[in-house]
Design an enzyme around this catalytic site. Structure first.
Site, PDB file in Angstrom:
ATOM      1  N   PRO A 128     -31.637 -29.650 -67.595  1.00  0.00           N
ATOM      2  CA  PRO A 128     -30.550 -29.956 -67.316  1.00  0.00           C
ATOM      3  C   PRO A 128     -29.403 -28.427 -66.781  1.00  0.00           C
ATOM      4  O   PRO A 128     -28.538 -28.706 -66.429  1.00  0.00           O
ATOM      5  CB  PRO A 128     -30.010 -31.453 -68.044  1.00  0.00           C
ATOM      6  CG  PRO A 128     -31.396 -31.850 -68.849  1.00  0.00           C
ATOM      7  CD  PRO A 128     -32.082 -30.992 -68.963  1.00  0.00           C
ATOM      8  N   ILE A 157     -37.539 -33.809 -61.700  1.00  0.00           N
ATOM      9  CA  ILE A 157     -38.549 -33.908 -61.383  1.00  0.00           C
ATOM     10  C   ILE A 157     -38.731 -34.390 -59.947  1.00  0.00           C
ATOM     11  O   ILE A 157     -39.350 -36.108 -60.612  1.00  0.00           O
ATOM     12  CB  ILE A 157     -39.479 -34.282 -62.793  1.00  0.00           C
ATOM     13  CG1 ILE A 157     -39.198 -32.954 -63.645  1.00  0.00           C
ATOM     14  CG2 ILE A 157     -41.362 -33.743 -62.222  1.00  0.00           C
ATOM     15  CD1 ILE A 157     -38.885 -31.657 -63.586  1.00  0.00           C
ATOM     16  N   THR A 158     -39.184 -34.240 -58.941  1.00  0.00           N
ATOM     17  CA  THR A 158     -39.648 -34.948 -57.982  1.00  0.00           C
ATOM     18  C   THR A 158     -41.718 -35.434 -57.882  1.00  0.00           C
ATOM     19  O   THR A 158     -41.789 -34.880 -58.801  1.00  0.00           O
ATOM     20  CB  THR A 158     -40.286 -33.950 -56.690  1.00  0.00           C
ATOM     21  OG1 THR A 158     -38.929 -33.401 -56.454  1.00  0.00           O
ATOM     22  CG2 THR A 158     -41.127 -34.272 -55.102  1.00  0.00           C
ATOM     23  N   ASP A 240     -43.900 -19.600 -55.003  1.00  0.00           N
ATOM     24  CA  ASP A 240     -43.903 -18.523 -53.693  1.00  0.00           C
ATOM     25  C   ASP A 240     -44.674 -19.515 -53.206  1.00  0.00           C
ATOM     26  O   ASP A 240     -44.542 -19.885 -51.695  1.00  0.00           O
ATOM     27  CB  ASP A 240     -44.655 -17.797 -53.528  1.00  0.00           C
ATOM     28  CG  ASP A 240     -44.427 -16.458 -54.480  1.00  0.00           C
ATOM     29  OD1 ASP A 240     -42.920 -16.001 -54.672  1.00  0.00           O
ATOM     30  OD2 ASP A 240     -44.917 -15.685 -54.869  1.00  0.00           O
ATOM     31  N   GLN A 336     -24.044 -35.002 -33.555  1.00  0.00           N
ATOM     32  CA  GLN A 336     -22.591 -34.222 -33.389  1.00  0.00           C
ATOM     33  C   GLN A 336     -23.061 -34.616 -31.470  1.00  0.00           C
ATOM     34  O   GLN A 336     -22.318 -35.221 -30.747  1.00  0.00           O
ATOM     35  CB  GLN A 336     -22.133 -32.743 -32.555  1.00  0.00           C
ATOM     36  CG  GLN A 336     -20.979 -32.438 -32.164  1.00  0.00           C
ATOM     37  CD  GLN A 336     -20.010 -32.826 -32.944  1.00  0.00           C
ATOM     38  OE1 GLN A 336     -20.499 -33.251 -34.473  1.00  0.00           O
ATOM     39  NE2 GLN A 336     -18.915 -32.914 -32.791  1.00  0.00           N
ATOM     40  N   GLY A 340     -20.442 -40.520 -32.422  1.00  0.00           N
ATOM     41  CA  GLY A 340     -20.258 -42.034 -33.490  1.00  0.00           C
ATOM     42  C   GLY A 340     -21.548 -42.484 -33.998  1.00  0.00           C
ATOM     43  O   GLY A 340     -21.976 -43.075 -35.577  1.00  0.00           O
ATOM     44  N   GLU A 363     -36.543 -26.133 -55.273  1.00  0.00           N
ATOM     45  CA  GLU A 363     -37.486 -24.497 -55.267  1.00  0.00           C
ATOM     46  C   GLU A 363     -36.998 -23.287 -55.102  1.00  0.00           C
ATOM     47  O   GLU A 363     -37.552 -22.322 -54.214  1.00  0.00           O
ATOM     48  CB  GLU A 363     -38.673 -24.968 -54.286  1.00  0.00           C
ATOM     49  CG  GLU A 363     -39.063 -26.424 -54.653  1.00  0.00           C
ATOM     50  CD  GLU A 363     -40.556 -26.987 -54.175  1.00  0.00           C
ATOM     51  OE1 GLU A 363     -41.533 -25.085 -53.974  1.00  0.00           O
ATOM     52  OE2 GLU A 363     -41.234 -27.436 -53.698  1.00  0.00           O
ATOM     53  N   GLY A 364     -35.724 -23.080 -55.356  1.00  0.00           N
ATOM     54  CA  GLY A 364     -34.596 -21.886 -55.531  1.00  0.00           C
ATOM     55  C   GLY A 364     -33.782 -21.819 -54.058  1.00  0.00           C
ATOM     56  O   GLY A 364     -33.985 -22.565 -52.799  1.00  0.00           O
ATOM     57  N   GLU A 367     -29.092 -19.106 -52.706  1.00  0.00           N
ATOM     58  CA  GLU A 367     -28.018 -17.681 -53.196  1.00  0.00           C
ATOM     59  C   GLU A 367     -29.543 -17.561 -54.199  1.00  0.00           C
ATOM     60  O   GLU A 367     -29.710 -16.069 -53.942  1.00  0.00           O
ATOM     61  CB  GLU A 367     -28.022 -18.396 -54.109  1.00  0.00           C
ATOM     62  CG  GLU A 367     -26.097 -18.500 -53.243  1.00  0.00           C
ATOM     63  CD  GLU A 367     -26.189 -19.800 -52.595  1.00  0.00           C
ATOM     64  OE1 GLU A 367     -27.273 -20.557 -53.199  1.00  0.00           O
ATOM     65  OE2 GLU A 367     -25.883 -20.180 -51.332  1.00  0.00           O
TER      66      GLU A 367
HETATM   67  N1  CAA Z   1     -45.534 -13.976 -58.324  1.00  0.00           N
HETATM   68  C1  CAA Z   1     -46.473 -13.352 -59.150  1.00  0.00           C
HETATM   69  N2  CAA Z   1     -45.416 -12.716 -60.644  1.00  0.00           N
HETATM   70  C2  CAA Z   1     -44.045 -12.859 -60.859  1.00  0.00           C
HETATM   71  C3  CAA Z   1     -43.447 -13.124 -59.332  1.00  0.00           C
HETATM   72  C4  CAA Z   1     -44.325 -14.650 -58.686  1.00  0.00           C
HETATM   73  N3  CAA Z   1     -43.442 -14.736 -56.847  1.00  0.00           N
HETATM   74  N4  CAA Z   1     -41.872 -14.005 -59.939  1.00  0.00           N
HETATM   75  C5  CAA Z   1     -41.470 -13.178 -60.467  1.00  0.00           C
HETATM   76  N5  CAA Z   1     -43.097 -12.779 -61.141  1.00  0.00           N
HETATM   77  C6  CAA Z   1     -43.528 -11.888 -62.531  1.00  0.00           C
HETATM   78  C7  CAA Z   1     -42.163 -10.312 -62.228  1.00  0.00           C
HETATM   79  O1  CAA Z   1     -43.578  -9.553 -62.234  1.00  0.00           O
HETATM   80  C8  CAA Z   1     -42.259 -10.347 -63.674  1.00  0.00           C
HETATM   81  O2  CAA Z   1     -43.498 -10.261 -64.305  1.00  0.00           O
HETATM   82  P1  CAA Z   1     -43.499  -9.064 -65.103  1.00  0.00           P
HETATM   83  O3  CAA Z   1     -42.825  -8.778 -66.839  1.00  0.00           O
HETATM   84  O4  CAA Z   1     -44.680  -8.863 -66.087  1.00  0.00           O
HETATM   85  O5  CAA Z   1     -43.027  -7.447 -64.829  1.00  0.00           O
HETATM   86  C9  CAA Z   1     -42.021 -11.834 -64.251  1.00  0.00           C
HETATM   87  O6  CAA Z   1     -43.369 -12.387 -63.805  1.00  0.00           O
HETATM   88  C10 CAA Z   1     -40.809 -11.828 -64.276  1.00  0.00           C
HETATM   89  O7  CAA Z   1     -40.025 -11.448 -63.222  1.00  0.00           O
HETATM   90  P2  CAA Z   1     -38.115 -11.346 -62.742  1.00  0.00           P
HETATM   91  O8  CAA Z   1     -37.472 -10.488 -63.906  1.00  0.00           O
HETATM   92  O9  CAA Z   1     -38.664 -10.701 -61.149  1.00  0.00           O
HETATM   93  O10 CAA Z   1     -38.283 -12.751 -63.288  1.00  0.00           O
HETATM   94  P3  CAA Z   1     -36.329 -13.059 -63.214  1.00  0.00           P
HETATM   95  O11 CAA Z   1     -36.218 -13.920 -64.852  1.00  0.00           O
HETATM   96  O12 CAA Z   1     -35.840 -12.069 -62.603  1.00  0.00           O
HETATM   97  O13 CAA Z   1     -36.283 -14.360 -62.676  1.00  0.00           O
HETATM   98  C11 CAA Z   1     -35.479 -16.058 -60.525  1.00  0.00           C
HETATM   99  C12 CAA Z   1     -35.622 -14.776 -61.677  1.00  0.00           C
HETATM  100  C13 CAA Z   1     -35.911 -14.873 -58.971  1.00  0.00           C
HETATM  101  C14 CAA Z   1     -33.460 -16.167 -60.357  1.00  0.00           C
HETATM  102  C15 CAA Z   1     -36.362 -17.060 -60.888  1.00  0.00           C
HETATM  103  O14 CAA Z   1     -35.872 -17.114 -61.969  1.00  0.00           O
HETATM  104  C16 CAA Z   1     -36.396 -17.903 -59.714  1.00  0.00           C
HETATM  105  O15 CAA Z   1     -36.935 -18.136 -58.628  1.00  0.00           O
HETATM  106  N6  CAA Z   1     -35.394 -19.181 -59.828  1.00  0.00           N
HETATM  107  C17 CAA Z   1     -35.186 -20.136 -59.208  1.00  0.00           C
HETATM  108  C18 CAA Z   1     -36.282 -21.393 -60.016  1.00  0.00           C
HETATM  109  C19 CAA Z   1     -36.338 -22.494 -59.078  1.00  0.00           C
HETATM  110  O16 CAA Z   1     -36.672 -22.170 -57.863  1.00  0.00           O
HETATM  111  N7  CAA Z   1     -36.266 -23.581 -59.489  1.00  0.00           N
HETATM  112  C20 CAA Z   1     -36.949 -24.543 -58.829  1.00  0.00           C
HETATM  113  C21 CAA Z   1     -37.184 -25.357 -59.805  1.00  0.00           C
HETATM  114  S1  CAA Z   1     -38.366 -26.436 -58.646  1.00  0.00           S
HETATM  115  C22 CAA Z   1     -38.496 -27.850 -58.006  1.00  0.00           C
HETATM  116  O17 CAA Z   1     -37.746 -27.484 -57.127  1.00  0.00           O
HETATM  117  C23 CAA Z   1     -39.446 -28.729 -57.346  1.00  0.00           C
HETATM  118  C24 CAA Z   1     -38.740 -29.985 -56.506  1.00  0.00           C
HETATM  119  O18 CAA Z   1     -37.734 -31.000 -57.034  1.00  0.00           O
HETATM  120  C25 CAA Z   1     -39.992 -30.135 -55.201  1.00  0.00           C
END
Ligand code: CAA
Length: 381
Positions: A128, A157-158, A240, A336, A340, A363-364, A367
């Site tokens: 939350p 959670i999907t 990813d 559009q 209607g 999934e992010g 922004e």
């Molecule tokens: N692959 C492998 N390793 C990764 C990675 C990746 N894609 N991204 C980061 N890492 C590693 C980094 O290398 C780093 O490792 P080290 O500490 O060894 O250097 C570590 O992970 C931390 O990386 P960052 O410092 O870059 O991470 P961050 O905390 O700065 O990331 C952020 C910030 C990009 C905002 C991240 O938190 C993020 O993506 N947030 C969004 C979350 C999100 O997408 N949530 C979606 C929920 S799921 C969902 O929505 C499902 C659904 O309903 C369908």
């Protein structure tokens, strides 16, 4: 990268389109209205190998590549965005991390039946108070001899309400922050694990999107995916692949809305002409076709890079950012063009418009994708 689909991918696209038209489309309106989780769609998709598309055959999957995965999610989402994301979560957010980080024993137990589609999986990261800032999650797990005891709540959670197992991201050493995050598989029926309220949403209404709660919920240490403290990397690297799925979902929603608008424009008469004779409508259709093509190519490019074995974080974020915002623009134009009628629940573009909106958030958010892309371009140039 070869821009042409292989013969196998073309065949897959054709058969999934036929399946989507015959089996998924007829229920899309009803499940949007009732919120019923489409278990029948899931079961039939499993028979076609769509629940473990890129999982090797020896682990119950179809042994295809990630470009094929993008094709499947696009084709299903073209007719039903709920079913599209249900399959996307099963494939990329549940099966993929078990394949990449699981032990052989874990793969037999937590991958094979899921890739075969006998069981449904979900991915429980968000809380939350922790969405974009996923590292701030507060669900804790304390090690007690050969078990972990989990306490906390996951949100949005999907597949949550339908899943047989969840990959739950917990903090096993909160003093270490993100380096204390660990991934644990929790099975349905485990004492202390409960499905909470289902979210009432703008769109993708049939995804059993729920809260999950854990109260002194004990799971064996053998349910840990990867090492202790490795969970944040498991979570982010999994996203990813998930983001490619959402980009494909967005392209599919837009494609469905575009086809509806094109057909409507050719038959709707105004001022003595089909409205497709008017340049104002033609320009909208041209922009829609251009943007969908661009999104599809970005999505397939990201999937191709994933298949190459190289890191594809930036490509996945670029595809997800562009495709999701494109989907909102295209579905907006589709309404559009319908005038209607587009605003009416009788026509499918109204649902497409509501469904498209989430692709810019889950999934992010857009922004977050911009942050990820900026970090990569600043490193690269
Ligand atoms: N692959 C492998 N390793 C990764 C990675 C990746 N894609 N991204 C980061 N890492 C590693 C980094 O290398 C780093 O490792 P080290 O500490 O060894 O250097 C570590 O992970 C931390 O990386 P960052 O410092 O870059 O991470 P961050 O905390 O700065 O990331 C952020 C910030 C990009 C905002 C991240 O938190 C993020 O993506 N947030 C969004 C979350 C999100 O997408 N949530 C979606 C929920 S799921 C969902 O929505 C499902 C659904 O309903 C369908």
């Amino acid at each position: 990268m070869d821009l042409d689909l292989t013969e196998e991918q073309q065949l897959l696209q054709k058969s999934v389109r036929e399946f989507a038209e015959a089996e998924v489309k007829p229920h899309a309106k009803e499940i949007d209205e009732t919120g019923r989780f489409p278990r029948d769609n899931f079961k039939k998709a499993a028979e076609l190998g769509l629940t473990g598309i890129a999982v090797p055959e020896n682990y119950g999957g179809a042994g295809m590549d990630h470009v094929s995965y993008a094709i499947v999610v696009e084709e299903i989402s073209r007719v039903c965005a709920s079913t599209g994301v249900i399959l996307s979560v099963q494939n990329s957010l549940y099966c993929d991390p078990i394949l990449r980080f699981g032990t052989e024993e874990q793969k037999q137990k937590f991958l094979v039946p899921f890739a075969r589609g006998e069981k449904i999986g979900c991915y429980a990261l968000t809380e939350p108070q922790a969405g974009s800032n996923a590292a701030a999650l507060t669900t804790k797990a304390i090690r007690k001899s050969d078990t972990y005891v989990i306490n906390g709540t996951k949100a949005w959670i999907t597949n949550g309400g339908a899943a047989d197992a969840a990959i739950v991201y917990v903090n096993t050493q909160p003093e270490k922050g993100e380096k204390g995050i660990t991934a644990l598989v929790v099975e349905k029926g485990t004492r202390g694990f409960a499905v909470g309220k289902e979210e009432k949403k703008l769109g993708i209404n049939a995804t059993a999107c729920t809260e999950l709660s854990f109260t002194d919920c004990e799971v064996p240490v053998g349910h840990r995916i990867g090492n202790e403290g490795e969970g944040y990397k498991v979570a982010l690297s999994t996203l990813d692949g998930g983001r490619i799925g959402i980009a494909a979902q967005a392209a599919g929603i837009a494609q469905g809305a575009f086809e509806a608008a094109l057909s409507y424009a050719q038959q709707r008469q105004a001022f003595g002409h089909p409205i497709s004779d008017f340049q104002a409508i033609q320009f909208m259709l041209a922009d829609m076709a251009t943007e969908i093509d661009a999104a599809r190519l970005l999505t397939r490019h990201a999937a191709w890079k994933q298949d190459s074995g190289a890191r594809f974080t930036m490509e996945a974020s670029i595809a997800k950012l562009f495709a999701s915002e494109m989907s909102t623009r295209v579905t907006h134009k589709a309404i559009q063009i319908h005038g209607g009628y587009g605003y009416s629940r009788e026509y499918p573009v109204e649902r497409a418009y509501r469904d498209a909106r989430i692709t810019e958030i889950y999934e992010g958010t857009s922004e977050i994708q911009r942050l990820v892309i900026a970090a990569w371009v600043l490193k690269a140039y």
